[in-house]
Design an enzyme around this catalytic site. Structure first.
Site, mmCIF file in Angstrom:
data_model
loop_
_atom_site.group_PDB
_atom_site.id
_atom_site.type_symbol
_atom_site.label_atom_id
_atom_site.label_comp_id
_atom_site.label_asym_id
_atom_site.label_seq_id
_atom_site.Cartn_x
_atom_site.Cartn_y
_atom_site.Cartn_z
ATOM 1 N N GLU A 22 -1.061 9.500 4.424
ATOM 2 C CA GLU A 22 -2.342 8.891 4.785
ATOM 3 C C GLU A 22 -2.548 7.611 3.967
ATOM 4 O O GLU A 22 -1.926 7.409 2.924
ATOM 5 C CB GLU A 22 -3.505 9.855 4.537
ATOM 6 C CG GLU A 22 -3.485 10.590 3.210
ATOM 7 C CD GLU A 22 -3.651 9.704 1.996
ATOM 8 O OE1 GLU A 22 -4.518 8.794 2.039
ATOM 9 O OE2 GLU A 22 -2.929 9.905 1.015
ATOM 10 N N GLY A 184 0.090 8.834 -2.113
ATOM 11 C CA GLY A 184 -0.183 9.173 -0.730
ATOM 12 C C GLY A 184 0.772 8.409 0.174
ATOM 13 O O GLY A 184 1.913 8.099 -0.204
ATOM 14 N N GLU A 185 0.299 8.051 1.370
ATOM 15 C CA GLU A 185 1.035 7.194 2.297
ATOM 16 C C GLU A 185 2.391 7.777 2.722
ATOM 17 O O GLU A 185 3.242 7.067 3.243
ATOM 18 C CB GLU A 185 1.239 5.800 1.696
ATOM 19 C CG GLU A 185 -0.077 5.126 1.344
ATOM 20 C CD GLU A 185 0.097 3.908 0.453
ATOM 21 O OE1 GLU A 185 1.238 3.432 0.285
ATOM 22 O OE2 GLU A 185 -0.914 3.436 -0.088
ATOM 23 N N GLY A 186 2.607 9.061 2.470
ATOM 24 C CA GLY A 186 3.866 9.683 2.853
ATOM 25 C C GLY A 186 5.015 9.424 1.904
ATOM 26 O O GLY A 186 6.154 9.822 2.170
ATOM 27 N N THR A 187 4.727 8.764 0.781
ATOM 28 C CA THR A 187 5.789 8.372 -0.151
ATOM 29 C C THR A 187 6.600 9.561 -0.635
ATOM 30 O O THR A 187 7.835 9.580 -0.563
ATOM 31 C CB THR A 187 5.190 7.644 -1.367
ATOM 32 O OG1 THR A 187 4.294 6.625 -0.903
ATOM 33 C CG2 THR A 187 6.267 7.013 -2.219
#
Length: 215
Positions: A22, A184-187
């Site tokens: 996200e 976050g951000e799918g890392t």
């Protein structure tokens, strides 16, 4: 619908696993609120620093988040007593956020299609808890990618595992990686993809029984 549609498109394109992440500012506060409602834990136990410009903790930030959550939940005294359990749809409609609702939708679709999904960080873990609260059987598709620096994630993971066991399913293993990420951000999910790939390849290896029987 947005999350479900995105997963459906990816599955149709031939992808066999999904990484969820996200992007947002302020969504650790919303996630902490959802976690309080779903787990029964206090805001003090669920709230942490969130994203900051520096790695130096600011207790004032955490206190402000706790106060916001208490004020929001106070609007619904019937749930505060724990006599009435929150429904996932009600929680998301009252508090959001849109990205968390989309992630929950994506998780529903992954469960329907039997797609493994890598759960990245605190916010996606809380979304996974919200989805599993509604449909505990979804946990069979969960792979917890990273241990978040946010303390509330441990509460969410414990509750997900409990829901899975209550449904008679093997609980998802603990997060595969622990690097203190707050991105976050799918890392973290992307970093865990090779682990999932390697795990699948292990099943293709010959067993000792097979080797001995072929001699």
């Amino acid at each position: 619908a947005a999350g479900e549609d995105a997963v459906a498109e990816l599955a149709e394109a031939g992808h066999d696993a999904i990484v969820l992440g996200e992007i947002g500012i302020g969504n650790t506060t919303v996630s902490s609120l959802l976690l309080c409602a779903l787990s029964g834990e206090s805001p003090e136990n669920c709230c942490d620093q969130g994203a900051t410009k520096t790695k130096v903790p600011d207790p004032q930030v955490v206190r402000k988040k706790v106060a916001i959550i208490k004020k929001a939940l106070a609007r619904f005294p019937e749930y505060a007593s724990s006599k009435v359990p929150w429904r996932t749809a009600t929680l998301l409609s009252q508090f959001g956020g849109a990205e968390i609702a989309a992630i929950v939708g994506a998780l529903f679709k992954c469960g329907e299609l039997g797609l493994p999904v890598l759960i990245d960080g605190f916010i996606v873990t809380v979304a996974a808890l919200a989805a599993a609260t509604s449909q505990p059987e979804l946990t069979r598709t969960f792979f917890l990618a990273t241990k978040s620096a946010e303390k509330g994630q441990e509460i969410a993971v414990a509750r997900i595992r409990a829901l899975s066991e209550e449904a008679g399913l093997p609980p998802p293993p603990p997060p595969a990686l622990a690097m203190g990420l707050r991105l976050g951000e799918g890392t973290g999910g992307l970093l865990a993809v090779p682990i999932l790939q390697a795990s699948c390849n292990v099943f293709k290896m010959a067993t000792l029984e097979h080797i001995l029987s072929s001699q």
